[in-house]
Design an enzyme around this catalytic site. Structure first.
Site, short mmCIF file in Angstrom:
data_model
loop_
_atom_site.label_atom_id
_atom_site.label_comp_id
_atom_site.label_asym_id
_atom_site.label_seq_id
_atom_site.Cartn_x
_atom_site.Cartn_y
_atom_site.Cartn_z
N CYS A 1 20.47 -93.83 -38.05
CA CYS A 1 20.05 -92.64 -37.31
C CYS A 1 18.89 -92.99 -36.37
O CYS A 1 17.74 -93.04 -36.79
CB CYS A 1 19.63 -91.53 -38.28
SG CYS A 1 19.03 -90.07 -37.43
N CYS B 1 16.18 -90.38 -36.08
CA CYS B 1 15.26 -90.30 -37.23
C CYS B 1 14.28 -91.47 -37.22
O CYS B 1 13.10 -91.31 -37.53
CB CYS B 1 16.01 -90.36 -38.56
SG CYS B 1 17.53 -89.44 -38.60
N ASP B 2 14.77 -92.67 -36.91
CA ASP B 2 13.98 -93.89 -37.15
C ASP B 2 13.57 -94.64 -35.89
O ASP B 2 12.78 -95.58 -35.97
CB ASP B 2 14.78 -94.84 -38.05
CG ASP B 2 15.13 -94.19 -39.38
OD1 ASP B 2 14.30 -93.39 -39.87
OD2 ASP B 2 16.21 -94.45 -39.93
#
Ligand code: NDP
Length: 311
Positions: free
Chosen positions: A137, A140-141
């Protein structure tokens, strides 16, 4: 034991739309949000193709809006996962659901909206570096790799969208595509191919990830020439598609070879009476937030009509 008319499993666009319709029909739906409350859209940034948002909308905001709309009509949104199910074969009978492996509840109808989860390549080094350079992701990261070089695998819309996102944070993004073409939509292909700091390596597979405590480089192989190369990168993003979240339904519902639930054509009915499936869990073709919302609506209407037969 609690008894409910309708339990919705999953909290993506399909689950929340089912909840909005069911709550407005006074079915007093209970929703279990699952491991990823809000579903896959919470891992994206801007959603530009959900009708009604001419300027686009943040994925998290869209899910928050859907949640508020479902709660406004009385949906009971609960934290927790359904970990086991025993579906009844008796029309009008109650289905038994286990919450978080501890509590059992009964539901006369169930809407399954558990969606799908990101797939990984299955390399031992990928597993070893999970959370230490490996991610599925980018949104997200990606932030953790700001100013660093990264690699992304895949050639679909997800990979293209994530590569484009990473290119805003990272000096160099290398995209590994196993074929000689991208599966992503033309618009996304154009964006990728015109972004100067994205390099697409065609016909290329990942051999392994190299590093001591985290990813330091990615060893790749050209599938046409067999030539191997090492790309220096600290982030390795996997964007190669998804697996439907249907493990707990195995043996009880019909599925295809990948695990997508099968429903009667033109409806959301599974082969168990009172059990309906909506969204990505039963859709490997369209997989869009809006099509998931559409089938969520259908599932609530199917449940409502089914319940009407037994009252
Ligand atoms: P897709 O299944 O569309 O694409 C998966 C990609 O990963 C393909 O390029 C595939 O290659 C590649 N791949 C699969 N397995 C491997 C492997 N083992 N090694 C290397 N590469 C692999 O998945 P997506 O998640 O990209 O998209 C899913 C659906 O969601 C699609 O319908 C897409 O259009 C949609 N979507 C829409 C968005 C939007 O509208 N904004 C955003 C994101 C997704 P190959 O082509 O060779 O099979």
């Amino acid at each position: 034991m609690e008894q409910h008319s309708l339990v919705i499993i999953g909290s993506g666009p399909a689950g929340y739309t089912a909840a909005i319709y069911a709550a407005r029909a006074d079915l007093k739906p209970i929703m279990y949000v699952g491991l990823q409350p809000g579903g896959q859209l919470t891992t994206t940034t801007e959603v530009d193709n959900f009708p009604g948002y001419p300027q686009g909308v943040d994925g998290n905001q869209l899910m928050e809006d859907l949640k508020n709309q479902a709660e406004r009509f009385g949906t009971d949104v609960r934290w927790g996962m359904i970990t086991h199910v025993e579906f009844s074969d008796t029309p009008g009978g109650f289905h038994l659901l286990t919450v978080d492996e501890t509590t059992q509840i009964q539901a006369q109808t169930v809407v399954i909206a558990t969606g799908a989860t990101a797939k990984y390549l299955g390399l031992p080094s990928e597993e070893k570096f999970m959370g230490h350079g490996v991610s599925a992701c980018a949104v997200c990261d990606g932030f953790f790799y700001k100013g660093q070089n990264v690699v992304i695998v895949g050639g679909g819309d997800t990979a293209a969208e994530e590569a484009s996102y990473l290119a805003k944070l990272c000096p160099k993004v290398t995209m590994l595509v196993r074929k000689g073409e991208l599966r992503a939509s033309k618009a996304m292909q154009n964006r990728i191919l015109s972004t100067p700091n994205i390099e697409v390596r065609w016909h290329t597979e990942t051999v392994e990830l190299l590093g001591e405590h985290g990813v330091e480089a990615v060893k790749v192989r050209n599938l046409q020439t067999g030539a191997e190369d090492v790309i220096e990168a600290t982030g390795f993003f996997v964007a190669i598609g998804h697996k439907p979240n249907t493990d707990i339904f195995k043996g009880q519902l019909d599925m295809d070879e990948v695990g997508y639930l099968q429903v009667q054509a033109g409806s959301t009915k599974t082969r168990k009476p009172g059990v309906f499936a909506a969204g990505d869990v039963a859709d490997k073709v369209y997989r869009q937030a809006i099509s998931a919302a559409g089938t969520g609506c259908m599932a609530a209407l199917d449940a409502e009509r089914y319940l009407a037969e037994f009252h």
